[in-house]
Each structure stands twice: as C-alpha cells, then as structure tokens.
Design a protein around this motif. Sequence first.
Motif, PDB file in Angstrom:
ATOM      1  N   LYS A  66      -6.634   8.068   6.406  1.00 65.10           N
ATOM      2  CA  LYS A  66      -6.220   7.283   5.247  1.00 65.10           C
ATOM      3  C   LYS A  66      -6.670   7.947   3.951  1.00 65.10           C
ATOM      4  O   LYS A  66      -7.764   8.510   3.860  1.00 65.10           O
ATOM      5  CB  LYS A  66      -6.802   5.870   5.335  1.00 65.10           C
ATOM      6  CG  LYS A  66      -6.304   5.049   6.517  1.00 65.10           C
ATOM      7  CD  LYS A  66      -6.935   3.662   6.524  1.00 65.10           C
ATOM      8  CE  LYS A  66      -6.462   2.823   7.704  1.00 65.10           C
ATOM      9  NZ  LYS A  66      -7.100   1.478   7.716  1.00 65.10           N
TER      10      LYS A  66
ATOM     11  N   TYR B 221      -6.872   7.258  -0.373  1.00 61.64           N
ATOM     12  CA  TYR B 221      -6.832   6.286  -1.464  1.00 61.64           C
ATOM     13  C   TYR B 221      -6.840   7.050  -2.785  1.00 61.64           C
ATOM     14  O   TYR B 221      -7.860   7.128  -3.484  1.00 61.64           O
ATOM     15  CB  TYR B 221      -8.015   5.326  -1.372  1.00 61.64           C
ATOM     16  CG  TYR B 221      -8.124   4.626  -0.029  1.00 61.64           C
ATOM     17  CD1 TYR B 221      -7.429   3.451   0.212  1.00 61.64           C
ATOM     18  CD2 TYR B 221      -8.901   5.154   0.997  1.00 61.64           C
ATOM     19  CE1 TYR B 221      -7.520   2.806   1.445  1.00 61.64           C
ATOM     20  CE2 TYR B 221      -8.994   4.518   2.230  1.00 61.64           C
ATOM     21  CZ  TYR B 221      -8.300   3.352   2.443  1.00 61.64           C
ATOM     22  OH  TYR B 221      -8.385   2.721   3.665  1.00 61.64           O
TER      23      TYR B 221
ATOM     24  N   ASN C  88       0.816  -1.221   0.000  1.00 64.25           N
ATOM     25  CA  ASN C  88       0.000   0.000   0.000  1.00 64.25           C
ATOM     26  C   ASN C  88       0.850   1.273   0.000  1.00 64.25           C
ATOM     27  O   ASN C  88       0.386   2.334   0.427  1.00 64.25           O
ATOM     28  CB  ASN C  88      -0.951   0.004   1.203  1.00 64.25           C
ATOM     29  CG  ASN C  88      -2.155   0.902   0.992  1.00 64.25           C
ATOM     30  OD1 ASN C  88      -2.584   1.141  -0.136  1.00 64.25           O
ATOM     31  ND2 ASN C  88      -2.714   1.418   2.072  1.00 64.25           N
TER      32      ASN C  88
END
Length: 690
Positions: free
Chosen positions: A378, A380, A291
Amino acid sequence: MTGRFSIEEVAPTVDGGRYPAKAVVGELMPVTVTAYREGHHALGVNVVWQGPDGTDRPFTRLRPLGVGLDRWEAFVRPDEPGEWTFRIEAFDDPYLTWHNAVTKKLAAGQGLADLANDLAEGASLLTEAARSLPLNAESRAGIQLTDRGYAYGRGSVITESGEIPEAAMPTPRAERARIFAAAEALRDEELSLVERTTPALQLEDLLWDKPIRRYPTASDTYRVWVDRRKALFSSWYEFFPRSEGAVLPHQSGTFQTAAKRLPAVAEMGFDVLYLPPIHPIGRTWRKGRNNSLMARAEDVGSPWAIGADEGGHDAIHPDLGTASDFREFVAAANELGVEVAMDLALQCSPDHPWVTEHPEWFTHRADGTIAYAENPPKKYQDIYPLNFDNDPEGIRAEMLRIVRHWMGEGIRAFRVDNPHTKPLDFWHWLIGEVKKTDPDVIFLAEAFTRPAVMHGLGKIGFTQSYTYFTWRTSADEMRDYCQELVASAHYMTPNFWPNTPDILHETLQHGGPPMFKIRAVLASMLSPSWGLYSGYELFEHEPRPGAEEYLDNEKFELRPRDWERAEIEGRSLKGFLTRLNEIRKQNPALHWLRNLRFQNSDNPGILVWSKKDPDSANTILVACSFDATAVQWSTVDLDMPSLGLDWGDRIRVHDLLSGANYVWGASGNAVRLDPIFSPAHIFTVERIGA
C-alpha cells in the motif's frame, strides 16, 4: 528495601516502578504484596498513600489473603487527579502476637498460673499503645472492603453507602481511656481470668487500626497516576462535521450545521464526541472516492492528509468555518453534557507549511524527494510521515505547542492517530509535559498494533486504548481477551469500538441488525468505555470489495445521512443504543473494569458475565449470544460469592431490556436468547432470601 522484614511482589507497579500505575478518582485500587518474617510472631503490613500535594494520607492496613500464603491486600481510594505515590511498610505487631497466644491458651483451658506472665506483658503493651495513640484528628485507616460494604478494622459493617459516620469513629481520648482501662483490668487480681483478659482481647479492632509498630521496614516508593473519572468511564461517538448538513455533490457541512446533530448525540447518551481532523486538507496527491489515486476536482480528500495553503495543525478547514465557529460548536456540545475530543494526527500532506519551513522534519529518499507513507504494497502518497530524529527538540516543541493550542480552545481529550508509528519516548515526554500542568487531559491511543506495542503505549502514559475487541468473535475469545485486559487494568484502559471509519468487520457485513445489537451490548457492558462511528445506528454494512472497510468511505467523500427518515421507517438502532447508555449511567457496577467476572454457561455460543459495584448493592449480570441467526439456549451456573451472595441464596433477576423477571439460584438457570427479539439479557440482581 532495607530493614528487618521481607517485602516482595508489590503491586500495582509497572515494569518494576519504571512507569506509574493508573487509577481514576474514586476508584478502589487494590494494593497487594508478599511480606513475611521469621518465626511465629505476628507481622503487620500497611500502605502509606501520598497525595499529589506530597503529604501522607493516613495509612491503610493490609489484610492477609488466605492462611499461610504471606500475601496481603488492601484497597485505597484516590480522591483527586495527579501523581500519587505509595510505599509498603511491614512491622512487628506485639499486641497481635499477644492476642493470638492468649486466645489459644484460654481455648486450651490454661489457668491463671499459666498466664501470669501474659497478663503482665499484656498490661505493659497496652500502656505503650495508649501512650503512643495520637490525640489529633481521627484516622480513617483500617477501612476494609467487604461483600456488604465497609468494615472498620476487622469488625462489623458500619455502612453500605461508602461513608464512615462520624458517630462510628470514637475520639482518640476515648480510645486511649479504653486501652488504659483494659491494661488496668489485666493487673486487677480481684477479677477472674475471663474478666481480666476480655477487655484487652476486645481491643483487636482498635489496635488493628492503630497498632504498636516495632522495627518498621519500608519498601521502595511507587507511583500511581490518577485520572478523572471519564478516563475510565465514557461513551464516545464519532462523526465527520463536514458530512452533517452537507449537500451533494461537494458542498461541505459546517460547524454550524454539525451543531444540529449534537442533541441527537446527547439524547443517545454519548458524553464524548470525537471529531476526525478538522484542518485544511492537502491537494497534492489527494485521494479520490474509495481511496482512488486520481481525485476529481470536486473530491474533498482525506482529513488525515493535513495541511495546505490555508495552514496546518493549528488551523481550521475554511469549509467548516472559523475559529469562533469551532468555539461555539464546543460550547454547544458542553451545554448538552458532551465533551469534544479532537484527532491528533502527527503527519502532513505534501502541501503542509512544515514541508517548506522545516524540511528536516521529514525523511528524504536517495533522489532527494520526501518519503511518503507506505505499508507495502500500500502507498499513501497524500501523507508525509514526520521524522522525530533529525531535530527532536524542535519537533517536540512544536507538537507540544499544537496540543496546547487546542487545549486553549477548550479541548481536554485527544484521540491520537496511529501512535505506534511514532517513537514511544516522544509520547512519554509529550503526555508527561501536558499532565504536569493539566492532569485532566485524556489521550486515547488508536493503536491496532502488536500486543507489546499496544501495552507499551499504555505504560508510557496513554489514558485509554483501542483494542482487539472487534476481532474477538466467539464467547471463548472474548472471555479470554477481557481477562487479559482486567489483568492489565493497572496500566491499560480499554475502549471498545464495534466499528470505525477504517474498520467494518465481516460480522457486521453479514450479521444484519441482530449482530449490530450483539456487538453494541458486548462493547457497552464489558468495557467501562466504548465508542461508535456514525452510521452504526443505521446498520451501514456495505464493504469495499476485498477490504475490511466501508464502501464509499466517508474518509474520502461527504456522506450526509437522513436520520429522521431512518427512524420513521424503523431503520435505526437509536432507541437501543440510548437504552444501553441509560443502563450504563444508572448502574455504577458498569463504571469499573476491575470488577468484571465471568459466569458459567454450558453453551459456547453464549457469554455470561457480572459486575458488582464495590460501593453499593448494585450488581449487573449479562448473558449475550454471539449468534445472529438462530435462537440459543443455555444453562447458567453462578459463582454466588462474586455477586456478594451466599451459595444458598435465591435472587430476582430483572431484565433491563425486556422488563421480564426471573428467580434464579446458584445453578440450573435457563437462558433463551433470540437474535431477532432479544439477543441479550441485562439483569439487575436482587437477593430475595435463601
């Protein structure tokens, strides 16, 4: 509801009938209701069950649950998928009122003079009953479930096979003649009181099934969606096709190389193979290994970052092969008895064709850029969420087209990624549109979210759902949670997964091979549907530091595995998983959810439960330890009626894992579970006497 009698608390219903309840073909679905009337006259209650074709099936009469509770229950069994309906009808039952009164008077010693009016009234009632009896095809109504099989009306058991023999169903003409003869006996003054009343009193079963119905009162009509059997009972296996046959560092596997893995999946007994997204993967903001934000040139990216120059949700990643290769892969799986399920992930990479063709399908920030996915802190950046509000008609039409496209390629099951991040009314519409034409299609919700949202997804149409199984790590927690799921079985069907590419729980990180066995037993024996992510059988357990997921996660890189070497070196759980799925298939008691019952263990580290098949003598009893480090002992007490037994019965329990046999009774049964050799017992149950 309008009419003479009160009908309340009808079940199964979902949100008062807003959504249909759920069942599967062949499932015994309980129907319950509170119904009552004034006075002491007998009330009859039946359920009228209507198939997808709109025609009424013969009514089934409900039986009282207890005395004086005014609660009633019956079981109905749908025999084809689609939307069914049912309604409850309450009615005055004059024969049962008469029967109850005459029985009490005879027991009290009353004579002919006291019963003269009863005899005349009974003869009149029976004449009415005979004349109203239909002369067409026999009714199958009134079939009731018992501990030993099925009973016709309220009489003796006819069969344990689930089929009612034709010979046991008297013809309507013979039934009519019998009723007329009983009426004549009531009028015959040459007979004794016992001789006059006995034939009429012996009609109780017949007139329970085909009663005189006065003043019928009907409830509202409620819906039940009936799915195919695999919607409830299935064993799922997940692998990444690009890893099967891959050559490191960056040569992807293909559908052709992945097909070589199919026989092993089938041999283990899994009947659904779930594939993560197989579409082109975006390059902009592509994630690297583990990731990382910066991808190397050879990094393959996350399959969930869907869309590139090669196409979007209706395209196949060119590294995997062609559309023809995919169809051959699906056909090869089907030949082995394995159904292929696809991932439905409604999100895009920045390179997806929709980004330029339909910018209105995305949310734009104040600076004009498209908003990427976030779960603060987070980020993305490789994924753009869809906005379902700007052009709802356009986006709905396209999503339905995508689903139907893959249905046309042979897909009848979809695992839906993060459905809780999209509007529930969209899913209600989409699933409803698909089911109108294809009622066999299955939608599995990957929804690790808040309880109300998870349950809401089940209500609006999702066939199955991931659950909190992974995070229930004690016997008490698991027992309580499973009881919640059983209580929700009329709208939510669980699918238990010990691991996923996203989730590697700490119990597996530190529990060693015994914990892998324990979690597999719990998942496969508690829930009719369960699943595993590839690598579980190799005891993969290394976490990414500080995260509940795998190190070197397959979501971001190729991960070929040497399956044969692992088996040769004894580092494989394949044989154990195969045995679990064999046990599941061979024991119909494990095919259902509503029959789950927990038994008493005096050790809080051991969970004991049972399942009894409603159509056969098959009963499974499981004792499973939650301790992967030490031997645990327990004394087990059994609720014998829940096993279809009397309290004084003795039983032989046969362990399907070890082959051992023991003789048990209602109490004081000793269990020893060794995490290395036998962390669980899976018993069949056989009555051997009192």
